[in-house]
Design a protein around this motif. Sequence first.
Motif, PDB file in Angstrom:
ATOM      1  N   PHE A  45      -0.766   3.054   5.330  1.00 57.33           N
ATOM      2  CA  PHE A  45      -1.126   4.383   4.840  1.00 57.33           C
ATOM      3  C   PHE A  45      -0.973   4.451   3.320  1.00 57.33           C
ATOM      4  CE2 PHE A  45      -0.937   4.987   9.203  1.00 57.33           C
ATOM      5  CZ  PHE A  45      -1.115   6.294   9.620  1.00 57.33           C
ATOM      6  N   HIS A  46      -0.235   3.517   2.746  1.00 57.12           N
ATOM      7  CA  HIS A  46      -0.002   3.475   1.290  1.00 57.12           C
ATOM      8  C   HIS A  46      -0.449   2.128   0.726  1.00 57.12           C
ATOM      9  CE1 HIS A  46       1.608   5.155  -2.320  1.00 57.12           C
ATOM     10  NE2 HIS A  46       2.544   4.247  -2.487  1.00 57.12           N
ATOM     11  N   GLY A  47      -1.470   1.540   1.350  1.00 57.15           N
ATOM     12  CA  GLY A  47      -1.955   0.231   0.921  1.00 57.15           C
ATOM     13  C   GLY A  47      -1.104  -0.893   1.484  1.00 57.15           C
ATOM     14  N   ASN A  48      -1.611  -2.126   1.335  1.00 60.62           N
ATOM     15  CA  ASN A  48      -0.893  -3.292   1.838  1.00 60.62           C
ATOM     16  C   ASN A  48      -0.333  -4.090   0.675  1.00 60.62           C
ATOM     17  OD1 ASN A  48      -0.840  -6.377   2.614  1.00 60.62           O
ATOM     18  ND2 ASN A  48      -0.824  -5.277   4.552  1.00 60.62           N
ATOM     19  N   ARG A  49       0.978  -4.290   0.711  1.00 59.00           N
ATOM     20  CA  ARG A  49       1.621  -5.111  -0.308  1.00 59.00           C
ATOM     21  C   ARG A  49       1.572  -6.587   0.074  1.00 59.00           C
ATOM     22  NH1 ARG A  49       8.009  -4.851  -2.108  1.00 59.00           N
ATOM     23  NH2 ARG A  49       8.085  -6.988  -2.909  1.00 59.00           N
ATOM     24  N   SER A  50       1.949  -6.906   1.325  1.00 60.51           N
ATOM     25  CA  SER A  50       1.946  -8.299   1.787  1.00 60.51           C
ATOM     26  C   SER A  50       1.532  -8.330   3.254  1.00 60.51           C
ATOM     27  CB  SER A  50       3.348  -8.922   1.675  1.00 60.51           C
ATOM     28  OG  SER A  50       3.808  -8.921   0.351  1.00 60.51           O
ATOM     29  N   PRO A  51       0.817  -9.367   3.658  1.00 61.87           N
ATOM     30  CA  PRO A  51       0.376 -10.515   2.865  1.00 61.87           C
ATOM     31  C   PRO A  51      -1.051 -10.387   2.339  1.00 61.87           C
ATOM     32  CG  PRO A  51       0.048 -11.000   5.173  1.00 61.87           C
ATOM     33  CD  PRO A  51       0.595  -9.592   5.104  1.00 61.87           C
ATOM     34  N   LEU A  52      -1.641  -9.182   2.433  1.00 59.55           N
ATOM     35  CA  LEU A  52      -3.034  -9.013   2.024  1.00 59.55           C
ATOM     36  C   LEU A  52      -3.166  -8.577   0.573  1.00 59.55           C
ATOM     37  CD1 LEU A  52      -4.233  -7.226   5.269  1.00 59.55           C
ATOM     38  CD2 LEU A  52      -4.474  -9.646   4.680  1.00 59.55           C
ATOM     39  N   ALA A  53      -2.102  -7.977   0.020  1.00 60.07           N
ATOM     40  CA  ALA A  53      -2.086  -7.536  -1.381  1.00 60.07           C
ATOM     41  C   ALA A  53      -3.323  -6.702  -1.707  1.00 60.07           C
ATOM     42  CB  ALA A  53      -1.981  -8.741  -2.320  1.00 60.07           C
ATOM     43  N   ASP A  54      -3.562  -5.690  -0.878  1.00 59.13           N
ATOM     44  CA  ASP A  54      -4.749  -4.851  -1.039  1.00 59.13           C
ATOM     45  C   ASP A  54      -4.335  -3.380  -1.027  1.00 59.13           C
ATOM     46  OD1 ASP A  54      -7.135  -3.497  -0.969  1.00 59.13           O
ATOM     47  OD2 ASP A  54      -8.014  -4.676   0.655  1.00 59.13           O
ATOM     48  N   PRO A  55      -4.218  -2.769  -2.209  1.00 55.97           N
ATOM     49  CA  PRO A  55      -3.795  -1.370  -2.266  1.00 55.97           C
ATOM     50  C   PRO A  55      -4.841  -0.399  -1.742  1.00 55.97           C
ATOM     51  CG  PRO A  55      -4.397  -2.139  -4.458  1.00 55.97           C
ATOM     52  CD  PRO A  55      -4.432  -3.342  -3.558  1.00 55.97           C
ATOM     53  N   SER A  56      -6.069  -0.865  -1.511  1.00 59.45           N
ATOM     54  CA  SER A  56      -7.133   0.024  -1.056  1.00 59.45           C
ATOM     55  C   SER A  56      -7.113   0.247   0.455  1.00 59.45           C
ATOM     56  CB  SER A  56      -8.504  -0.546  -1.452  1.00 59.45           C
ATOM     57  OG  SER A  56      -8.818  -1.707  -0.686  1.00 59.45           O
ATOM     58  N   LEU A  57      -6.341  -0.543   1.199  1.00 58.73           N
ATOM     59  CA  LEU A  57      -6.308  -0.383   2.650  1.00 58.73           C
ATOM     60  C   LEU A  57      -5.674   0.957   3.029  1.00 58.73           C
ATOM     61  CD1 LEU A  57      -5.347  -3.974   3.827  1.00 58.73           C
ATOM     62  CD2 LEU A  57      -7.524  -2.802   4.170  1.00 58.73           C
ATOM     63  N   LYS A  58      -6.129   1.493   4.147  1.00 53.22           N
ATOM     64  CA  LYS A  58      -5.652   2.783   4.633  1.00 53.22           C
ATOM     65  C   LYS A  58      -5.074   2.633   6.040  1.00 53.22           C
ATOM     66  CE  LYS A  58      -7.334   5.065   1.052  1.00 53.22           C
ATOM     67  NZ  LYS A  58      -7.819   3.899   0.276  1.00 53.22           N
ATOM     68  N   GLY A  59      -4.339   3.638   6.459  1.00 57.78           N
ATOM     69  CA  GLY A  59      -3.785   3.630   7.803  1.00 57.78           C
ATOM     70  C   GLY A  59      -4.850   3.892   8.851  1.00 57.78           C
ATOM     71  N   MET A  60      -4.591   3.425  10.059  1.00 60.78           N
ATOM     72  CA  MET A  60      -5.503   3.623  11.182  1.00 60.78           C
ATOM     73  C   MET A  60      -4.677   3.905  12.438  1.00 60.78           C
ATOM     74  SD  MET A  60      -7.964   0.309  10.503  1.00 60.78           S
ATOM     75  CE  MET A  60      -9.179   0.682  11.753  1.00 60.78           C
ATOM     76  N   VAL A  61      -5.213   4.780  13.298  1.00 61.16           N
ATOM     77  CA  VAL A  61      -4.617   5.045  14.603  1.00 61.16           C
ATOM     78  C   VAL A  61      -5.737   5.024  15.629  1.00 61.16           C
ATOM     79  CG1 VAL A  61      -3.226   6.595  16.023  1.00 61.16           C
ATOM     80  CG2 VAL A  61      -2.845   6.505  13.550  1.00 61.16           C
ATOM     81  N   VAL A  62      -5.579   4.240  16.670  1.00 58.65           N
ATOM     82  CA  VAL A  62      -6.568   4.134  17.741  1.00 58.65           C
ATOM     83  C   VAL A  62      -5.889   4.487  19.057  1.00 58.65           C
ATOM     84  CG1 VAL A  62      -8.091   2.580  19.016  1.00 58.65           C
ATOM     85  CG2 VAL A  62      -7.877   2.351  16.535  1.00 58.65           C
ATOM     86  N   GLY A  63      -6.483   5.466  19.767  1.00 57.24           N
ATOM     87  CA  GLY A  63      -5.952   5.832  21.075  1.00 57.24           C
ATOM     88  C   GLY A  63      -5.423   7.246  21.161  1.00 57.24           C
ATOM     89  N   LEU A  64      -5.792   8.103  20.221  1.00 54.64           N
ATOM     90  CA  LEU A  64      -5.317   9.482  20.226  1.00 54.64           C
ATOM     91  C   LEU A  64      -6.033  10.317  21.287  1.00 54.64           C
ATOM     92  CD1 LEU A  64      -5.150  10.189  16.379  1.00 54.64           C
ATOM     93  CD2 LEU A  64      -3.211   9.828  17.917  1.00 54.64           C
ATOM     94  N   SER A  65      -5.335  11.350  21.754  1.00 53.16           N
ATOM     95  CA  SER A  65      -5.929  12.303  22.696  1.00 53.16           C
ATOM     96  C   SER A  65      -5.769  13.709  22.137  1.00 53.16           C
ATOM     97  CB  SER A  65      -5.235  12.196  24.062  1.00 53.16           C
ATOM     98  OG  SER A  65      -3.932  12.761  23.990  1.00 53.16           O
ATOM     99  N   LEU A  66      -6.181  14.717  22.918  1.00 51.79           N
ATOM    100  CA  LEU A  66      -6.029  16.106  22.498  1.00 51.79           C
ATOM    101  C   LEU A  66      -4.635  16.653  22.772  1.00 51.79           C
ATOM    102  CD1 LEU A  66      -9.432  17.680  23.653  1.00 51.79           C
ATOM    103  CD2 LEU A  66      -8.662  17.287  21.312  1.00 51.79           C
TER     104      LEU A  66
END
Length: 380
Positions: free
Chosen positions: A169-190
């Motif tokens: 949610f705050h980018g990836n420091r290691s091991p991808l070193a990519d600050p542009s990455l975002k958080g993801m959630v799969v499987g949510l319901s109502l």
Amino acid sequence: SVAAPPGSPLGGGLTAEAASDLGLNPGTAVGASLIDAHAGGLGVIGADVSGFNLPCEHQPITSRMAMICGTSTCHLAVSGRALFVPGVWGPYLSAMVPGLWLNEGGQSATGSLIDHVVQGHAAYPQLQQQAQLRGENIYTHLNTHLGSMARSGSAADLLGSSLHVWPDFHGNRSPLADPSLKGMVVGLSLRHTLDDLALLYLATVQALALGTLHILEAMRETGHDISTVFMCGGLSKNPLFVQVQANATGTEHKRRRCFLFVSLILVGGGVWIEGRLRIMAHIRSVRVTSYSEDTSCEMFSGMPVVLPDQMEAVLVGAAVLGACASRGYSTIQEAMARMAKVGRVIRPDPSLKSFYERKYKVFLQLFSHQREYQALMDQS
């Protein structure tokens, strides 16, 4: 200026003015310092593990990784030679343990991510109310609630089979070193019940542990030989977080290779089936012709987590520096072995190995899919 290894005595110790301000004696030894996370590493990574039946026992300190985990997490590993790990900081000579190279991985948001997910859920006021009625903090209550949700005799980990989180949610420091990455959630319901909050909390904790595995694999691929995690910091006080770290990082790992050359004197023959030789004969005799190893042939499954007996490990690390500066110990490693103590050992649940192997595959696909989605949207 002169670069001084950690714990080296500096100057003539405290000046008269500084000693007066601190209420100490002039000349009191002052040691070359470390940043707080590295001091935490000194406070745990060198502990004497004799008698705890750990895979790092009788192995060099390079078989250990320190995790200093709180708002964010640092993953610290040392090596005898410079190892360049893509996406991991370092190697830095003598940055933590004099004479050894330091690699530092990390996760930018760990405790802060858990707080963000839990406090932003619709059931958070209900969680607060129930925890207050029971005199518990919210995370103790969530851990207990997950235990009640699990089937009898079943690990709570399995509740995370249909909910998956990518924790950057705050980018990836290691091991991808990519600050542009975002958080993801799969499987949510109502649904927005306390059960759903507990499941999202569990999935987030599991994602952070799989992020540790991601870092460990990057380190192993470049030559690190890590078999045990030493943990400290605020999150190490959360039993669920610690146990999931042990369970999720407990993939089978051949730490050392051995070679055994055997001569079989047979009557009959053999056939290859599914990559293995099935002997279709009576073995008349077996003779070991030679044996060699590049150190040991031990195999182990699991990544035990060691917790210190003093939870404020950063202070222990600072005391290690002071003890060396005052000549109480001749080396940092000697001081660590004498001053850092094992409190508890958390071992992985081997029955969950297959579950986390599958969940890790999903974890890696989440990252791959995010990159694919962004590539699609970047097309003009």
